[in-house]
Design an enzyme around this catalytic site. Structure first.
Site, PDB file in Angstrom:
ATOM      1  N   LYS A   1      19.462 -49.174  -5.627  1.00 39.61           N
ATOM      2  CA  LYS A   1      18.498 -48.752  -6.650  1.00 39.61           C
ATOM      3  C   LYS A   1      17.147 -49.388  -6.376  1.00 39.61           C
ATOM      4  O   LYS A   1      17.034 -50.605  -6.348  1.00 39.61           O
ATOM      5  CB  LYS A   1      19.020 -49.198  -8.030  1.00 39.61           C
ATOM      6  CG  LYS A   1      18.824 -48.140  -9.096  1.00 39.61           C
ATOM      7  CD  LYS A   1      19.529 -48.544 -10.358  1.00 39.61           C
ATOM      8  CE  LYS A   1      18.562 -48.497 -11.520  1.00 39.61           C
ATOM      9  NZ  LYS A   1      19.085 -49.121 -12.724  1.00 39.61           N
TER      10      LYS A   1
ATOM     11  N   HIS B   1      10.780 -60.635 -22.657  1.00 44.48           N
ATOM     12  CA  HIS B   1      11.788 -61.427 -21.937  1.00 44.48           C
ATOM     13  C   HIS B   1      11.415 -62.913 -21.950  1.00 44.48           C
ATOM     14  O   HIS B   1      12.272 -63.780 -22.116  1.00 44.48           O
ATOM     15  CB  HIS B   1      11.897 -60.963 -20.482  1.00 44.48           C
ATOM     16  CG  HIS B   1      12.407 -59.563 -20.315  1.00 44.48           C
ATOM     17  ND1 HIS B   1      11.831 -58.661 -19.459  1.00 44.48           N
ATOM     18  CD2 HIS B   1      13.450 -58.916 -20.897  1.00 44.48           C
ATOM     19  CE1 HIS B   1      12.498 -57.516 -19.501  1.00 44.48           C
ATOM     20  NE2 HIS B   1      13.479 -57.637 -20.374  1.00 44.48           N
TER      21      HIS B   1
ATOM     22  N   SER C   1      10.617 -52.707 -20.456  1.00 44.89           N
ATOM     23  CA  SER C   1      10.309 -52.613 -19.026  1.00 44.89           C
ATOM     24  C   SER C   1      10.023 -51.169 -18.642  1.00 44.89           C
ATOM     25  O   SER C   1       9.162 -50.910 -17.801  1.00 44.89           O
ATOM     26  CB  SER C   1      11.482 -53.146 -18.193  1.00 44.89           C
ATOM     27  OG  SER C   1      11.630 -54.524 -18.375  1.00 44.89           O
TER      28      SER C   1
ATOM     29  N   ARG D   1      16.157 -55.645 -29.797  1.00 46.44           N
ATOM     30  CA  ARG D   1      14.926 -55.145 -30.422  1.00 46.44           C
ATOM     31  C   ARG D   1      15.203 -54.247 -31.620  1.00 46.44           C
ATOM     32  O   ARG D   1      14.423 -54.179 -32.551  1.00 46.44           O
ATOM     33  CB  ARG D   1      14.103 -54.329 -29.410  1.00 46.44           C
ATOM     34  CG  ARG D   1      13.381 -55.174 -28.410  1.00 46.44           C
ATOM     35  CD  ARG D   1      12.956 -54.353 -27.232  1.00 46.44           C
ATOM     36  NE  ARG D   1      14.121 -53.896 -26.498  1.00 46.44           N
ATOM     37  CZ  ARG D   1      14.097 -53.340 -25.307  1.00 46.44           C
ATOM     38  NH1 ARG D   1      12.942 -53.120 -24.706  1.00 46.44           N
ATOM     39  NH2 ARG D   1      15.204 -52.977 -24.706  1.00 46.44           N
TER      40      ARG D   1
HETATM   41  P1  ADP Z   1      19.005 -54.321 -18.687  1.00 49.67           P
HETATM   42  O1  ADP Z   1      18.542 -53.535 -17.516  1.00 49.67           O
HETATM   43  O2  ADP Z   1      20.252 -55.102 -18.430  1.00 49.67           O
HETATM   44  O3  ADP Z   1      19.051 -53.596 -20.005  1.00 49.67           O
HETATM   45  P2  ADP Z   1      16.412 -55.538 -19.209  1.00 49.67           P
HETATM   46  O4  ADP Z   1      15.771 -56.220 -18.065  1.00 49.67           O
HETATM   47  O5  ADP Z   1      15.830 -54.245 -19.648  1.00 49.67           O
HETATM   48  O6  ADP Z   1      17.949 -55.456 -18.859  1.00 49.67           O
HETATM   49  O7  ADP Z   1      16.463 -56.526 -20.472  1.00 49.67           O
HETATM   50  C1  ADP Z   1      17.177 -57.732 -20.424  1.00 49.67           C
HETATM   51  C2  ADP Z   1      17.486 -58.182 -21.847  1.00 49.67           C
HETATM   52  O8  ADP Z   1      16.278 -58.415 -22.550  1.00 49.67           O
HETATM   53  C3  ADP Z   1      18.257 -57.156 -22.684  1.00 49.67           C
HETATM   54  O9  ADP Z   1      19.138 -57.859 -23.523  1.00 49.67           O
HETATM   55  C4  ADP Z   1      17.189 -56.487 -23.482  1.00 49.67           C
HETATM   56  O10 ADP Z   1      17.688 -55.959 -24.696  1.00 49.67           O
HETATM   57  C5  ADP Z   1      16.257 -57.656 -23.744  1.00 49.67           C
HETATM   58  N1  ADP Z   1      14.882 -57.249 -23.997  1.00 49.67           N
HETATM   59  C6  ADP Z   1      14.130 -56.372 -23.315  1.00 49.67           C
HETATM   60  N2  ADP Z   1      12.890 -56.271 -23.829  1.00 49.67           N
HETATM   61  C7  ADP Z   1      12.854 -57.111 -24.890  1.00 49.67           C
HETATM   62  C8  ADP Z   1      11.863 -57.448 -25.871  1.00 49.67           C
HETATM   63  N3  ADP Z   1      10.657 -56.889 -25.865  1.00 49.67           N
HETATM   64  N4  ADP Z   1      12.200 -58.349 -26.821  1.00 49.67           N
HETATM   65  C9  ADP Z   1      13.441 -58.907 -26.827  1.00 49.67           C
HETATM   66  N5  ADP Z   1      14.424 -58.627 -25.953  1.00 49.67           N
HETATM   67  C10 ADP Z   1      14.132 -57.746 -24.991  1.00 49.67           C
END
Ligand code: ADP
Length: 153
Positions: free
Chosen positions: A44, A20, A131, A93
Site C-alpha cells: 500500500k 494524533h 489523515s 473522535r
Molecule cells: P488507522 O489507519 O489505524 O485508522 P490512523 O492513523 O487514521 O489509524 O489513526 C490512528 C488513531 O488515531 C485511531 O485510533 C484514530 O481514531 C485516532 N485519531 C485520528 N485522528 C484523530 C484526531 N483528530 N483526534 C483523536 N484521535 C484521532
C-alpha cells in the site's frame, strides 16, 4: 518490582496530525512508555513517506523521554507482544470511530486477551482533523500547518 506499563499507539499516521500528537501526549501521562507504531504495508503506497514520517515524529518528541516511534509489518497484537506492551491506545473522535474501534478492539481481545485497549476522546479543537482530509488537501497543494504538528521539508 512492578513491570513497566508500556502502551503502543498504533495507526497508519499517513500523515501524523495534531490530533494524533495530542492523543500521544495525553497517553504518555497514563503509561511509563508510549510507542507510536506505524503499521506499514509494503503493497500500500503511502502519501507521506514512512522514513520521513518516522524522522519527523522522532524530532517532535525528542524531548519527551516516554515517547518513541517504530514501524511494524505484523499484527498489532504481535507488535505489542514484541515490545512488552500490555496496552493499545486509540483515539476516538465520534461514533463512526467508536463503531470501527469497537470491532478492532474485540478482535484484538480474541487474539490476545491480556492486552487492554484504552481509548481517549479527542479534544474538540482536534476532532475535525483526519489523515484522509489532510491527504486530500496535500494533493491540492494546501498549506498543512493547521493540521500537522511539523513542517514538511
Ligand atoms: P488507522 O489507519 O489505524 O485508522 P490512523 O492513523 O487514521 O489509524 O489513526 C490512528 C488513531 O488515531 C485511531 O485510533 C484514530 O481514531 C485516532 N485519531 C485520528 N485522528 C484523530 C484526531 N483528530 N483526534 C483523536 N484521535 C484521532
Amino acid at each position: 518490582m512492578e513491570s513497566k506499563r508500556i502502551a503502543i499507539f498504533p495507526g497508519s499516521f499517513d500523515p501524523f496530525t495534531k490530533g494524533h500528537e495530542e492523543i500521544a501526549l495525553r497517553g504518555a501521562e497514563l503509561f511509563d512508555e508510549l510507542i507510536i507504531g506505524i503499521g506499514y504495508n509494503t503493497k500500500k503506497k503511502r502519501s507521506f513517506p514512512l522514513e520521513k514520517t518516522i524522522q519527523k515524529i522522532e524530532e517532535l518528541f525528542a524531548n519527551h523521554p516516554k515517547i518513541s516511534v517504530q514501524s511494524y509489518q505484523v499484527l498489532t497484537t504481535t507488535f505489542a507482544e514484541e515490545n512488552g506492551a500490555k496496552f493499545i491506545l486509540r483515539g476516538l473522535r465520534n461514533t463512526i470511530d467508536m463503531e470501527y474501534e469497537n470491532s478492532i478492539a474485540q478482535a484484538n481481545r480474541k487474539i490476545n486477551g491480556t492486552i487492554e485497549t484504552v481509548f481517549l476522546i479527542t479534544s474538540p479543537k482536534f476532532g475535525h482533523i483526519s489523515s484522509s482530509i489532510v491527504r486530500e488537501l496535500h494533493k491540492f497543494g494546501q498549506d498543512l500547518s493547521l493540521f500537522m504538528p511539523y513542517d514538511l521539508d
